[in-house]
Design a protein around this motif. Structure first.
Motif, PDB file in Angstrom:
ATOM      1  N   SER A 279      -2.711  -2.170   4.805  1.00 54.97           N
ATOM      2  CA  SER A 279      -2.273  -2.299   3.408  1.00 54.97           C
ATOM      3  C   SER A 279      -2.283  -1.002   2.615  1.00 54.97           C
ATOM      4  N   ALA A 280      -2.993   0.018   3.081  1.00 50.90           N
ATOM      5  CA  ALA A 280      -3.229   1.205   2.250  1.00 50.90           C
ATOM      6  C   ALA A 280      -1.938   1.853   1.766  1.00 50.90           C
ATOM      7  N   SER A 281      -1.024   2.149   2.681  1.00 47.93           N
ATOM      8  CA  SER A 281       0.202   2.833   2.265  1.00 47.93           C
ATOM      9  C   SER A 281       1.099   1.916   1.438  1.00 47.93           C
ATOM     10  N   ARG A 282       1.085   0.616   1.752  1.00 43.29           N
ATOM     11  CA  ARG A 282       1.928  -0.328   1.008  1.00 43.29           C
ATOM     12  C   ARG A 282       1.431  -0.492  -0.431  1.00 43.29           C
ATOM     13  N   LEU A 283       0.122  -0.624  -0.586  1.00 45.39           N
ATOM     14  CA  LEU A 283      -0.419  -0.731  -1.940  1.00 45.39           C
ATOM     15  C   LEU A 283      -0.262   0.590  -2.691  1.00 45.39           C
ATOM     16  N   ALA A 329      -7.011  -6.296   0.411  1.00 49.39           N
ATOM     17  CA  ALA A 329      -7.129  -6.099  -1.036  1.00 49.39           C
ATOM     18  C   ALA A 329      -7.688  -4.725  -1.380  1.00 49.39           C
ATOM     19  N   LEU A 330      -8.666  -4.275  -0.602  1.00 45.53           N
ATOM     20  CA  LEU A 330      -9.336  -3.010  -0.922  1.00 45.53           C
ATOM     21  C   LEU A 330      -8.613  -1.789  -0.362  1.00 45.53           C
ATOM     22  N   GLY A 331      -7.614  -2.009   0.492  1.00 47.39           N
ATOM     23  CA  GLY A 331      -6.967  -0.895   1.175  1.00 47.39           C
ATOM     24  C   GLY A 331      -6.311   0.114   0.256  1.00 47.39           C
ATOM     25  N   GLY A 332      -5.829  -0.339  -0.893  1.00 42.74           N
ATOM     26  CA  GLY A 332      -5.144   0.581  -1.791  1.00 42.74           C
ATOM     27  C   GLY A 332      -6.045   1.329  -2.742  1.00 42.74           C
ATOM     28  N   LEU A 333      -7.345   1.042  -2.700  1.00 41.79           N
ATOM     29  CA  LEU A 333      -8.228   1.635  -3.707  1.00 41.79           C
ATOM     30  C   LEU A 333      -8.427   3.135  -3.521  1.00 41.79           C
ATOM     31  N   LEU A 334      -8.717   3.574  -2.302  1.00 42.32           N
ATOM     32  CA  LEU A 334      -8.979   5.003  -2.104  1.00 42.32           C
ATOM     33  C   LEU A 334      -7.795   5.881  -2.510  1.00 42.32           C
ATOM     34  N   PRO A 335      -6.569   5.552  -2.067  1.00 43.46           N
ATOM     35  CA  PRO A 335      -5.450   6.380  -2.533  1.00 43.46           C
ATOM     36  C   PRO A 335      -5.249   6.316  -4.037  1.00 43.46           C
TER      37      PRO A 335
END
Length: 410
Positions: A279-283, A329-335
Motif C-alpha cells: 500500500s505504501a506507494s499507492r497511498l 492502512a499504516l503503509g502510507g504513513l512513513l512517506p
C-alpha cells in the motif's frame, strides 16, 4: 510553506536526476536492510558461539546486541541529517554504506560478545543508509511526486525487513554464521559502489551557505505540523511493535496445535509488513493528489479501529487478516510523514529535521515492545491492543486538528 523562493522553486522542480537517484536509493536501502536484518534468526546462536552459555544470558545479550544499533542511531540521525544539509546528502549515503560494510564484515570476525555489541553500536553510529535515502529522495523529488517516491522507497525498506530474516535462516547452514556476515558486508559494499558512482547530486553553494547559517529547529516558523509528524512517526512504530513481546503467547491461545505456534506467530508479524509494502506507494500517490493530512489522519483512525477486533479474535487467521489490513492502512504513513516535514521546513534544514523524525521512529521502535510487554504482563494481552488503539486514535485527532487550514495540500 517556509521555503525561500529559491528553495521552493528547486523543490517544486526537483533534481534532474531524481528518478535515477530514487532507483539506486531503493535498491541500496533494500540491500542494506537485508544485510542488517539477516542476523535475526541466528543471533542467539552466534551469541552462544561467542562464549555465552546460560540460556537467560543468551537471550539478554541477544536483545542488547540487537537493540544497540537502534539505540545509537536514535542519537546520531539528526546529526547526520544536519551534516547532509551542509555537505551533501549523497556523501552521507557513501559514508553510511562504507561504515556498514566495515562493521558488518567485522562482526563475522568478533571474538567476544563485547566486540559484537560494540560493532552493533558502531553500525548504529556510522550507518543510516535507509534514513539517508529518505532525506535524499524527499529533498530531490518534485513536491507533487514526493509522497509517491517516498512510498516506493518505504516499500523497498519494508521488503528488506521481510527478506532479510528469510535469507538469514537459509545462509548459515550453507556458508556458516561468520561467512554470512562477510556475505552481508559484500552486499552492502555493492550498495556503496552503486551509491558512489551512480547517484548524482547537484551542488548547491547557496544551500550549503544557508544550511550553515540555519538555526535548524528555530528556522521553522510553524512547528505544529512538524511536531505532529514526529509524534505520528513514534506512534506508527509503537503500534507496529507493541504486540511483538506478546504475539507468540497470544497466538498460543488461538492455536490448538502448539507445534504450529511459532510459524503462525511469524506469519502474524509479517502480515502487517506485507500489507504496508503493497500500500505504501499507492497511498503516497493518493496523498500527492488529495493532500497528505487526510491520508495521515485517515490511516491512523482506520488502524486504530482495526486494533479493536484484534483484541477479541478467536482464530489465528482472523488475527493474520486484521494485521494485514492494519499494515495496508499504516503503509502510507512513513512517506506522508517525510513529505509533510519536507514541505514544512526550509531546504537548508530538511536533513536535520528528517533525521529527528528518524530518531522519533526509533524511540517508538524501542518503546513499543517495552510498553507492550509491560501492559501485557500486568494488565492483559487484550489491553495491549486496546491501549494502542487509544493512542492511534488520539494521534489521528491531533493530526487533524493541527493540519494546515489554508490549503488541502501541505
Amino acid at each position: 510553506m517556509t521555503d525561500t523562493p529559491m528553495d521552493a522553486a528547486d523543490a517544486a522542480a526537483g533534481s534532474a536526476y531524481w528518478k535515477r537517484n530514487l532507483t539506486i536509493s531503493l535498491i541500496g536501502s533494500f540491500t542494506t536492510i537485508v544485510a542488517m536484518t539477516l542476523l535475526l534468526p541466528f543471533l542467539p546462536l552466534y551469541v552462544e558461539e561467542l562464549g555465552v552459555s546460560d540460556h537467560a544470558a543468551i537471550v539478554q545479550w541477544s536483545g542488547i546486541a540487537y537493540g544497540a544499533t537502534f539505540f545509537a542511531a536514535a542519537f546520531v540521525a539528526p546529526l547526520w541529517g544536519r551534516l547532509g544539509d551542509i555537505y551533501g546528502r549523497k556523501l552521507m549515503l557513501v559514508r553510511a554504506s562504507l561504515g556498514m560494510t566495515i562493521a558488518i564484515s567485522l562482526m563475522g570476525m568478533a571474538g567476544s560478545i563485547w566486540q559484537l555489541v560494540a560493532l552493533r553500536l558502531f553500525v548504529g553510529l556510522a550507518g543510516g543508509y535507509s534514513s539517508g535515502s529518505m532525506v535524499l529522495v524527499a529533498t530531490q523529488t518534485p513536491k507533487d511526486r514526493s509522497a509517491w517516491a517516498l512510498g516506493m522507497l518505504s516499500s523497498g525498506i519494508m521488503a528488506g525487513n521481510l527478506v532479510g530474516p528469510l535469507i538469514g535462516g537459509a545462509l548459515p547452514p550453507i556458508i556458516g554464521i561468520r561467512g554470512t556476515f562477510l556475505a552481508a558486508g559484500g552486499i552492502i559494499f555493492l550498495a556503496f559502489l552503486a551509491t558512489t558512482f551512480l547517484i548524482k547530486e547537484e551542488k548547491s553553494p547557496a544551500r550549503k551557505k544557508a544550511a550553515k547559517a540555519s538555526g535548524g529547529w528555530a528556522s521553522i516558523p510553524d512547528k505544529g505540523p512538524v511536531i505532529a509528524m514526529l509524534l505520528t512517526g513514534l506512534l506508527l512504530m509503537l503500534a507496529n511493535m507493541s504486540i511483538e513481546p506478546i504475539i507468540t503467547v497470544y497466538v498460543a491461545d488461538l492455536v490448538e496445535d502448539q507445534a504450529r505456534v511459532t510459524m503462525i506467530a511469524g506469519i502474524v508479524m509479517s502480515a502487517a509488513a506485507l500489507g504496508s509494502i503493497l500500500s505504501a506507494s499507492r497511498l503516497g500517490k493518493l496523498a500527492d493528489r488529495i493532500g497528505h493530512w487526510p491520508v495521515i489522519a485517515g490511516a491512523l483512525a482506520v488502524a486504530a479501529l482495526l486494533l479493536i477486533p484484534q483484541a477479541f479474535v478467536t482464530e489465528s487467521w482472523q488475527l493474520i487478516a486484521l494485521r494485514f489490513l492494519m499494515g495496508i492502512a499504516l503503509g502510507g504513513l512513513l512517506p506522508c510523514i517525510s513529505a509533510v516535514i519536507r514541505h514544512s521546513v526550509p531546504d537548508s534544514a530538511a536533513g536535520g529535521i528528517l533525521g529527528l523524525s528518524v530518531s522519533s521512529q526509533y524511540v517508538g521502535q524501542v518503546a513499543g515492545p517495552v510498553l507492550g510487554g509491560f501492559v501485557g504482563g500486568h494488565i492483559g494481552m487484550r489491553a495491549v491492543f486496546l491501549g494502542t488503539c487509544v493512542l492511534l486514535m488520539s494521534g489521528a485527532a491531533f493530526a487533524w486538528l493541527v493540519r494546515p487550514r489554508n490549503s488541502d495540500k501541505p
